[in-house]
Motif scaffolding. Sequence first.
Motif, PDB file in Angstrom:
ATOM      1  N   THR A  85      -1.526  -3.964  -9.487  1.00  0.00           N
ATOM      2  CA  THR A  85      -0.528  -2.952  -9.161  1.00  0.00           C
ATOM      3  C   THR A  85      -0.713  -2.438  -7.739  1.00  0.00           C
ATOM      4  O   THR A  85       0.245  -2.349  -6.959  1.00  0.00           O
ATOM      5  CB  THR A  85      -0.611  -1.771 -10.147  1.00  0.00           C
ATOM      6  OG1 THR A  85      -0.399  -2.267 -11.474  1.00  0.00           O
ATOM      7  CG2 THR A  85       0.422  -0.706  -9.828  1.00  0.00           C
ATOM      8  N   ASN A  86      -1.939  -2.119  -7.385  1.00  0.00           N
ATOM      9  CA  ASN A  86      -2.204  -1.597  -6.049  1.00  0.00           C
ATOM     10  C   ASN A  86      -1.971  -2.645  -4.963  1.00  0.00           C
ATOM     11  O   ASN A  86      -1.537  -2.324  -3.852  1.00  0.00           O
ATOM     12  CB  ASN A  86      -3.624  -1.053  -5.965  1.00  0.00           C
ATOM     13  CG  ASN A  86      -3.756   0.293  -6.655  1.00  0.00           C
ATOM     14  OD1 ASN A  86      -2.776   1.019  -6.794  1.00  0.00           O
ATOM     15  ND2 ASN A  86      -4.955   0.631  -7.106  1.00  0.00           N
ATOM     16  N   ARG A  87      -2.231  -3.902  -5.296  1.00  0.00           N
ATOM     17  CA  ARG A  87      -1.966  -4.962  -4.326  1.00  0.00           C
ATOM     18  C   ARG A  87      -0.455  -5.089  -4.090  1.00  0.00           C
ATOM     19  O   ARG A  87       0.003  -5.246  -2.964  1.00  0.00           O
ATOM     20  CB  ARG A  87      -2.558  -6.286  -4.823  1.00  0.00           C
ATOM     21  CG  ARG A  87      -3.004  -7.210  -3.703  1.00  0.00           C
ATOM     22  CD  ARG A  87      -3.804  -8.381  -4.218  1.00  0.00           C
ATOM     23  NE  ARG A  87      -5.096  -8.003  -4.757  1.00  0.00           N
ATOM     24  CZ  ARG A  87      -5.986  -8.877  -5.211  1.00  0.00           C
ATOM     25  NH1 ARG A  87      -5.701 -10.167  -5.208  1.00  0.00           N
ATOM     26  NH2 ARG A  87      -7.151  -8.481  -5.674  1.00  0.00           N
ATOM     27  N   LEU A  88       0.321  -4.999  -5.171  1.00  0.00           N
ATOM     28  CA  LEU A  88       1.782  -5.047  -5.043  1.00  0.00           C
ATOM     29  C   LEU A  88       2.298  -3.844  -4.268  1.00  0.00           C
ATOM     30  O   LEU A  88       3.200  -3.964  -3.427  1.00  0.00           O
ATOM     31  CB  LEU A  88       2.427  -5.102  -6.420  1.00  0.00           C
ATOM     32  CG  LEU A  88       2.337  -6.430  -7.178  1.00  0.00           C
ATOM     33  CD1 LEU A  88       2.855  -6.266  -8.606  1.00  0.00           C
ATOM     34  CD2 LEU A  88       3.116  -7.518  -6.455  1.00  0.00           C
ATOM     35  N   ARG A  89       1.763  -2.653  -4.558  1.00  0.00           N
ATOM     36  CA  ARG A  89       2.197  -1.442  -3.859  1.00  0.00           C
ATOM     37  C   ARG A  89       1.967  -1.579  -2.350  1.00  0.00           C
ATOM     38  O   ARG A  89       2.806  -1.181  -1.540  1.00  0.00           O
ATOM     39  CB  ARG A  89       1.442  -0.221  -4.402  1.00  0.00           C
ATOM     40  CG  ARG A  89       1.901   0.223  -5.776  1.00  0.00           C
ATOM     41  CD  ARG A  89       0.939   1.259  -6.383  1.00  0.00           C
ATOM     42  NE  ARG A  89       0.886   2.489  -5.622  1.00  0.00           N
ATOM     43  CZ  ARG A  89       1.690   3.529  -5.810  1.00  0.00           C
ATOM     44  NH1 ARG A  89       2.642   3.474  -6.737  1.00  0.00           N
ATOM     45  NH2 ARG A  89       1.548   4.622  -5.091  1.00  0.00           N
ATOM     46  N   ARG A  90       0.853  -2.150  -1.992  1.00  0.00           N
ATOM     47  CA  ARG A  90       0.533  -2.297  -0.572  1.00  0.00           C
ATOM     48  C   ARG A  90       1.395  -3.375   0.088  1.00  0.00           C
ATOM     49  O   ARG A  90       1.969  -3.170   1.158  1.00  0.00           O
ATOM     50  CB  ARG A  90      -0.946  -2.663  -0.410  1.00  0.00           C
ATOM     51  CG  ARG A  90      -1.402  -2.745   1.043  1.00  0.00           C
ATOM     52  CD  ARG A  90      -2.853  -3.169   1.134  1.00  0.00           C
ATOM     53  NE  ARG A  90      -3.314  -3.118   2.509  1.00  0.00           N
ATOM     54  CZ  ARG A  90      -3.917  -2.076   3.063  1.00  0.00           C
ATOM     55  NH1 ARG A  90      -4.126  -0.995   2.354  1.00  0.00           N
ATOM     56  NH2 ARG A  90      -4.308  -2.114   4.321  1.00  0.00           N
TER      57      ARG A  90
END
Length: 318
Positions: free
Chosen positions: A183-188
């Motif tokens: 999720t955090n990789r996608l957000r970034r």
Amino acid sequence: MTKKPWKRLVTTVLTAALGTPLLLCGSLNGSMASYFKDQINEQRELPKIGTTTTTESSHESSVVTLYPHQRESKLVVTLRVRGIPVLTFIGTKADLIKIRNGQNTQQVQASIDVINRAKVVAERLNELSHNEQFDSENITVSANIKDKSYTIKLSDKELVIIDDKTILSDTTNNLASDALQATNRLRRLMGNALPLNAIANISSTTPGKVKTGIKEQVISLRKGMASWYGPGFHGRLTANGERYNQNGLTAAHKNLPFGTKVRVTNLNNGRSITVRINDRGPYAHGRIIDLSKGAARVIGLMGSGVAPVKIEILGGLK
């Protein structure tokens, strides 16, 4: 078809039903290249699937690409965003046999569930990448307590479920951690949104909770050989999506969560340095951590290139 050993990574554009390009094991740079070389077990060249002529400009316009390859005798499809591996969809041995033996590739591709699952996610993300109104802050994750899976959402609508068939590409072997990191990789990568600290709707008593910090006591991990990497990778994207700064105090580790702070002690001279994990590697036998040039200089690792070290966790995720 005669099976031949994999000698090089070959880029082949594969056009999906709705226009999402699939790339057959496209070449990688840096530590992540080593990761995939290590992860794809008994890899063999796969037949081209639905190959068509695609212009360079149309390929470059696709933020998300899909790479089918073989892992442990199964067909798997890795989804990358801006070249960074994010999710891996796990298929079956039967899927791999279909790809190898299929004559009508369009029909074969349409019949394989793992490719279709990956395409749905890739197409949705590619659509959003061209939507100026989209805010990556709307990428969230929640737990499905009943079946012990996790749902990554776009504006409260399901994008993908993290379970035993869909995992973080460089899996932590923990679904909750995989879900939060993906999720955090996608957000970034989809808009540079700040990372989430926890998964929604997980209470403090729920098993498998992702902790955002580590207890104050130092947890000694292990001893082994450390190496360093620098000039050839300076400015490139690391596995967590940030730009690599060879002069920073960072490191690559095979599976520690990104943002983990680790104290590395050179056992030859007693010098220590605290680094932040932001990349994956090393994959040379016996090495347990790959330091930035700046960190290696502090603990006297530059000259020797490698040295025995002790690594200890000092803190949690940022």
